[in-house]
Design a protein around this motif. Structure first.
Motif, PDB file in Angstrom:
ATOM      1  N   ILE A  83     -13.782 101.224 -64.783  1.00  0.00           N
ATOM      2  CA  ILE A  83     -13.920 100.094 -63.857  1.00  0.00           C
ATOM      3  C   ILE A  83     -12.894 100.196 -62.737  1.00  0.00           C
ATOM      4  N   GLU A  84     -11.631 100.434 -63.100  1.00  0.00           N
ATOM      5  CA  GLU A  84     -10.561 100.503 -62.107  1.00  0.00           C
ATOM      6  C   GLU A  84     -10.766 101.680 -61.151  1.00  0.00           C
ATOM      7  N   ASN A  85     -11.094 102.838 -61.679  1.00  0.00           N
ATOM      8  CA  ASN A  85     -11.250 104.030 -60.838  1.00  0.00           C
ATOM      9  C   ASN A  85     -12.443 103.910 -59.905  1.00  0.00           C
ATOM     10  N   VAL A  86     -13.536 103.364 -60.393  1.00  0.00           N
ATOM     11  CA  VAL A  86     -14.729 103.210 -59.561  1.00  0.00           C
ATOM     12  C   VAL A  86     -14.457 102.202 -58.441  1.00  0.00           C
TER      13      VAL A  86
ATOM     14  N   ALA B 175      -6.207  95.236 -62.406  1.00  0.00           N
ATOM     15  CA  ALA B 175      -4.827  95.195 -61.912  1.00  0.00           C
ATOM     16  C   ALA B 175      -4.578  93.914 -61.133  1.00  0.00           C
ATOM     17  N   VAL B 176      -5.531  93.539 -60.289  1.00  0.00           N
ATOM     18  CA  VAL B 176      -5.343  92.329 -59.490  1.00  0.00           C
ATOM     19  C   VAL B 176      -5.470  91.085 -60.358  1.00  0.00           C
ATOM     20  N   SER B 177      -6.225  91.173 -61.432  1.00  0.00           N
ATOM     21  CA  SER B 177      -6.293  90.066 -62.387  1.00  0.00           C
ATOM     22  C   SER B 177      -4.921  89.807 -62.987  1.00  0.00           C
ATOM     23  N   ASP B 178      -4.209  90.883 -63.312  1.00  0.00           N
ATOM     24  CA  ASP B 178      -2.830  90.753 -63.794  1.00  0.00           C
ATOM     25  C   ASP B 178      -1.915  90.159 -62.734  1.00  0.00           C
ATOM     26  N   GLU B 179      -2.133  90.544 -61.473  1.00  0.00           N
ATOM     27  CA  GLU B 179      -1.275  90.058 -60.387  1.00  0.00           C
ATOM     28  C   GLU B 179      -1.377  88.540 -60.237  1.00  0.00           C
ATOM     29  N   VAL B 180      -2.598  88.018 -60.263  1.00  0.00           N
ATOM     30  CA  VAL B 180      -2.770  86.573 -60.085  1.00  0.00           C
ATOM     31  C   VAL B 180      -2.520  85.806 -61.377  1.00  0.00           C
TER      32      VAL B 180
ATOM     33  N   GLU C  79      -8.637  85.655 -75.255  1.00  0.00           N
ATOM     34  CA  GLU C  79      -8.105  86.491 -76.331  1.00  0.00           C
ATOM     35  C   GLU C  79      -6.777  87.154 -75.910  1.00  0.00           C
ATOM     36  N   LEU C  80      -6.741  87.669 -74.679  1.00  0.00           N
ATOM     37  CA  LEU C  80      -5.520  88.342 -74.213  1.00  0.00           C
ATOM     38  C   LEU C  80      -4.375  87.339 -74.053  1.00  0.00           C
ATOM     39  N   VAL C  81      -4.651  86.183 -73.466  1.00  0.00           N
ATOM     40  CA  VAL C  81      -3.607  85.169 -73.297  1.00  0.00           C
ATOM     41  C   VAL C  81      -3.125  84.685 -74.662  1.00  0.00           C
ATOM     42  N   GLY C  82      -4.055  84.560 -75.597  1.00  0.00           N
ATOM     43  CA  GLY C  82      -3.682  84.148 -76.949  1.00  0.00           C
ATOM     44  C   GLY C  82      -2.740  85.124 -77.627  1.00  0.00           C
ATOM     45  N   GLU C  83      -2.764  86.379 -77.193  1.00  0.00           N
ATOM     46  CA  GLU C  83      -1.865  87.395 -77.731  1.00  0.00           C
ATOM     47  C   GLU C  83      -0.615  87.567 -76.865  1.00  0.00           C
ATOM     48  N   GLY C  84      -0.422  86.637 -75.923  1.00  0.00           N
ATOM     49  CA  GLY C  84       0.763  86.679 -75.088  1.00  0.00           C
ATOM     50  C   GLY C  84       0.654  87.596 -73.887  1.00  0.00           C
ATOM     51  N   ARG C  85      -0.538  88.088 -73.622  1.00  0.00           N
ATOM     52  CA  ARG C  85      -0.736  88.992 -72.483  1.00  0.00           C
ATOM     53  C   ARG C  85      -1.249  88.160 -71.307  1.00  0.00           C
ATOM     54  N   THR C  86      -0.325  87.570 -70.553  1.00  0.00           N
ATOM     55  CA  THR C  86      -0.682  86.616 -69.510  1.00  0.00           C
ATOM     56  C   THR C  86      -0.775  87.219 -68.117  1.00  0.00           C
ATOM     57  N   GLY C  87      -0.369  88.472 -67.955  1.00  0.00           N
ATOM     58  CA  GLY C  87      -0.407  89.105 -66.646  1.00  0.00           C
ATOM     59  C   GLY C  87       0.906  89.787 -66.319  1.00  0.00           C
ATOM     60  N   LYS C  88       1.012  90.279 -65.098  1.00  0.00           N
ATOM     61  CA  LYS C  88       2.187  91.054 -64.701  1.00  0.00           C
ATOM     62  C   LYS C  88       3.474  90.239 -64.811  1.00  0.00           C
ATOM     63  N   SER C  89       3.439  88.973 -64.345  1.00  0.00           N
ATOM     64  CA  SER C  89       4.656  88.158 -64.377  1.00  0.00           C
ATOM     65  C   SER C  89       5.119  87.896 -65.799  1.00  0.00           C
ATOM     66  N   GLY C  90       4.193  87.963 -66.765  1.00  0.00           N
ATOM     67  CA  GLY C  90       4.550  87.774 -68.177  1.00  0.00           C
ATOM     68  C   GLY C  90       4.905  89.076 -68.879  1.00  0.00           C
TER      69      GLY C  90
ATOM     70  N   PRO D  21       6.076  99.009 -68.243  1.00  0.00           N
ATOM     71  CA  PRO D  21       7.344  99.507 -68.799  1.00  0.00           C
ATOM     72  C   PRO D  21       8.499  99.273 -67.838  1.00  0.00           C
ATOM     73  N   SER D  22       9.712  99.151 -68.367  1.00  0.00           N
ATOM     74  CA  SER D  22      10.882  98.921 -67.525  1.00  0.00           C
ATOM     75  C   SER D  22      11.130 100.099 -66.602  1.00  0.00           C
ATOM     76  N   GLU D  23      10.731 101.272 -67.042  1.00  0.00           N
ATOM     77  CA  GLU D  23      10.830 102.462 -66.193  1.00  0.00           C
ATOM     78  C   GLU D  23       9.473 103.153 -66.160  1.00  0.00           C
ATOM     79  N   GLY D  24       9.107 103.662 -65.015  1.00  0.00           N
ATOM     80  CA  GLY D  24       7.827 104.353 -64.897  1.00  0.00           C
ATOM     81  C   GLY D  24       6.728 103.414 -64.415  1.00  0.00           C
ATOM     82  N   ARG D  25       5.557 103.984 -64.216  1.00  0.00           N
ATOM     83  CA  ARG D  25       4.432 103.249 -63.649  1.00  0.00           C
ATOM     84  C   ARG D  25       3.686 102.460 -64.715  1.00  0.00           C
ATOM     85  N   LYS D  26       3.017 101.425 -64.274  1.00  0.00           N
ATOM     86  CA  LYS D  26       2.197 100.642 -65.194  1.00  0.00           C
ATOM     87  C   LYS D  26       1.021 101.494 -65.682  1.00  0.00           C
ATOM     88  N   PHE D  27       0.453 101.127 -66.826  1.00  0.00           N
ATOM     89  CA  PHE D  27      -0.727 101.823 -67.338  1.00  0.00           C
ATOM     90  C   PHE D  27      -1.571 100.837 -68.138  1.00  0.00           C
ATOM     91  N   LEU D  28      -2.867 101.131 -68.194  1.00  0.00           N
ATOM     92  CA  LEU D  28      -3.779 100.249 -68.918  1.00  0.00           C
ATOM     93  C   LEU D  28      -3.365 100.151 -70.384  1.00  0.00           C
TER      94      LEU D  28
END
Length: 687
Positions: free
Chosen positions: A501-504, A516-521, A555-566, A574-581
């Motif tokens: 999805i992301e690459n296309v 990625a933008v879903s995480d941003e907002v 489901e993701l928010v319920g597991e604490g995965r709220t986005g980039k700011s979280g 990761p604290s070092e290096g690029r983000k990854f799915l």
């Protein structure tokens, strides 16, 4: 004559370009008069000592006539090629006159204007930061076809020239001097002409570097092993950036490298053929239509209410010192407007103000006295907005415009919190505010023409691009952008691989992948918007409550995965290096999902274009230009397409409707074309 010919007692000829119209452009008038001027110079060669080329306009030369360029088609390409070669031939004769020719650049020289200057032996430019120098053709899907590629490569070398050519960079005079595009700066118009004349007297018989015997392009030599690394890597690096949907940078690279390996005149012919290929193609037409004609219409006030005197904001009060409020305060202050930035605490206001001069941080409404504009930029919560707006209104000037930076909440409802709803308007900025050039102005049911016009003028005053829309949940940009994100998350729920999805999406030209933008907002904001929609409109519960995309988000928010700011969302940060799915998304992937790459791409693009058509049908949008410009500058819709409605035009209306029906039959009724679009397709009436 549009090019005035004046010879003085010292034999110096001044050619002053003064085409009919507000700017000098490369059209039939220029072609005729430059041809006559060059012929006159050649005839008087023995009686002249040099030539100063300058302009009677505020700008030196605006470039090619896009009204003509957009009409180039494969059918008339041969005729266009002949015209362009004649124009280039005139410049070639000018630089081979045997007498010094100096460009006295008194204003911006972009595109064809700078190509004319490049054909001069020496270039002096007025040292004024309003002036821009460069070859921006690639930003309109073209390449510099008036000798710009050929001369820039020979002037600078292939590697230094390519970024300027492929990215269409525009440089201020001091930077142009540093880059080697001009030879000197002038302090005034008088100094400009004086320097030009002095250089002529000191250089009676100059030659262009590329016309000197033995000249070779600095960094391209046959048999040089260092050259082969560049030539092998450059196309791959470029393809990674363009994903193959932007032909102009690829043709620039081809014209630059191929032209560097042959003689000058052959290089000009190579450049011409690549130019005509681009000019006759669909992508350049998309980009010229939106980023020139429609963008200029917006800047000229097409969507601004007529008959309202122009205005300027003197003092703006910004409510909320978070990321958005701080950004609005910064761009306002940098435009010379006095700014008061209010937050719950003085510490928070100071933090938001940072070190930007012109911003007064405060925690008191009393400091909003004298404001002729209030911009509310607090959290996306109706109760909070209803609390801060009345207090600010009472402190500001009696006729102040009161605006909300809400991205989704209907303006008409928010207007009920203020005493005079006619002075209330939406000003939807985009994040990050200093970088994003669009502002969506939302007209509520009671917003007056005067208020709308004053808001429009303020957006122009701070150097942003305004589009005007009517009130609706999510307005235009948030509503349409939401379909992009939601469609992607729906595909995750269906079992489509997130990486696909992301690459296309990026390959299709979208600025950022939808996950990625879903995480941003933030995923939580998307759920809050859904919940607010349900609270305001219970009839929407069926469509939203059972939507597969929201089940994934929950489901993701319920597991604490709220986005980039979280710190975690669809991606790991990761604290070092690029983000990854996040590898945990593998639990959604199904081998039998059955969604092809083409379907992934079309679902992401079509869902946004169809929502735009609905916005037009409902009167949320009143201008095709606002739709196209808003989609590209607001939410990063593929720029090569020219925007959401131009994408429909270029796809072909009948073909778009047929493809949309397939998507509706396969994936859901959200892809079913509205009746208005079917009617357009039947009549073949583009937007």
């Amino acid at each position: 004559m549009a090019i005035h010919f004046e010879r003085d007692d010292e034999g110096i000829v001044t050619l002053t370009m003064d085409m009919s119209g507000s700017a000098n452009v490369m059209n039939a008038e220029y072609h005729r008069d430059m041809g006559e001027a060059v012929a006159k110079l050649e005839a008087a060669r023995d009686d002249i000592t040099g030539v100063v080329l300058t302009s009677a306009k505020k700008t030196f030369f605006a470039g090619g006539d896009l009204n003509l360029l957009i009409q180039i088609t494969p059918e008339n390409a041969l005729e266009s090629l002949g015209f362009l070669e004649e124009v280039k031939g005139q410049l070639r004769r000018l630089e081979q006159l045997g007498k010094p020719v100096v460009a006295a650049i008194n204003g911006s020289a972009l595109g064809g204007g700078f190509e004319i200057a490049l054909a001069c032996h020496h270039r002096v430019v007025l040292d004024d930061d309003k002036i821009k120098i460069g070859l921006p053709e690639a930003t309109l899907g073209l390449l510099p076809g008036g000798g710009g590629v050929t001369r820039m490569v020979r002037l600078l070398g292939v590697q230094p020239a390519l970024p300027l050519l492929m990215e269409g960079k525009q440089l201020r005079p001091a930077r142009a001097l540093q880059a080697g595009l001009v030879h000197s700066l002038a302090s005034s118009r008088e100094d400009l002409i004086a320097q030009a004349r002095a250089w002529i007297k000191e250089n009676p018989a100059p030659q262009q570097p590329w016309d000197k015997p033995g000249y070779v392009v600095p960094d391209v030599r046959f048999g040089d092993p260092n050259m082969y690394g560049l030539l092998a890597a450059a196309p791959a690096v470029l393809r990674k950036k363009t994903h193959g949907v932007y032909p102009a940078p690829e043709k620039v690279l081809a014209a630059a490298v191929e032209g560097a390996l042959v003689d000058f005149d052959t290089a000009l012919r190579i450049e011409t053929r690549y130019f005509v290929e681009l000019a006759s193609g669909q992508v350049s037409k998309n980009m010229i239509n939106t980023f020139w004609f429609q963008l200029n219409e917006i800047g000229a006030g097409k969507s601004r209410p007529a008959g309202v005197p122009a205005s300027k904001v003197s003092k703006v009060g910004v409510l909320g010192a978070g990321m958005m409020g701080a950004g609005i305060a910064e761009v306002s202050a940098k435009a010379g407007i006095e700014v008061v930035l209010k937050d719950v605490t003085l510490e928070g206001a100071r933090r938001g103000a940072g070190d930007t001069p012109g911003i007064t941080p405060t925690d008191s409404d009393a400091d909003l006295a004298g404001c002729d504009l209030i911009v509310e930029a607090v959290f996306e919560n109706r109760e909070l907005k209803n609390k801060v707006l009345p207090a600010a209104e009472s402190a500001a000037l009696p006729d102040a415009v009161i605006a909300s930076n809400t991205s989704t909440l209907p303006i008409t409802g928010l207007a009920s919190a203020v005493g005079d709803p006619s002075r209330f308007v939406g000003l939807h900025f985009f994040s990050p505010v200093p970088k994003m050039r669009l502002v969506e102005i939302i007209r509520g049911a009671e917003t007056s023409d005067e208020t709308l016009a004053r808001a429009f003028d303020y957006v122009l005053q701070i150097g942003k691009t305004p589009i005007v829309v009517n009130d609706s949940r999510g307005f235009y940009t948030s509503r349409t952008f939401g379909t992009y994100v939601t469609e992607a998350v729906s595909m995750v729920a269906e079992g489509v691989a997130p990486a696909l999805i992301e690459n296309v999406a990026r390959r299709a030209g979208m600025a950022v992948g939808p996950l990625a933008v879903s995480d941003e907002v933030t995923l939580t904001l998307q759920l809050k918007i859904r919940d607010q929609t349900l609270a305001d409109d219970p009839s929407a519960s069926g469509a939203l409550a059972d939507h597969p995309a929201f089940r994934v988000l929950e489901e993701l928010v319920g597991e604490g995965r709220t986005g980039k700011s979280g710190g975690a969302g669809f991606y790991e940060y990761p604290s070092e290096g690029r983000k990854f799915l996040w590898p945990g998304l593998a639990r959604y992937v199904r081998a039998d999902a059955g969604v092809t790459e083409r379907d992934v791409e079309d679902r992401l693009l079509f869902v946004q274009s169809l929502e735009t058509v609905r916005c037009l049908d409902e009167g949320v949008l009143t201008s095709v230009g606002d739709a196209n410009v808003g989609s590209v500058f607001g939410f990063g819709f593929a720029p090569w397409s020219g925007g959401t409605l131009q994408f429909v035009n270029s796809y072909g209306l009948a073909e778009f409707v047929e493809r949309a029906d397939y998507l509706a039959d396969t994936y859901g009724e959200r892809f079913r074309p509205p009746a208005s679009l079917r009617e357009r397709a039947t009549r073949n009436t583009p937007f």
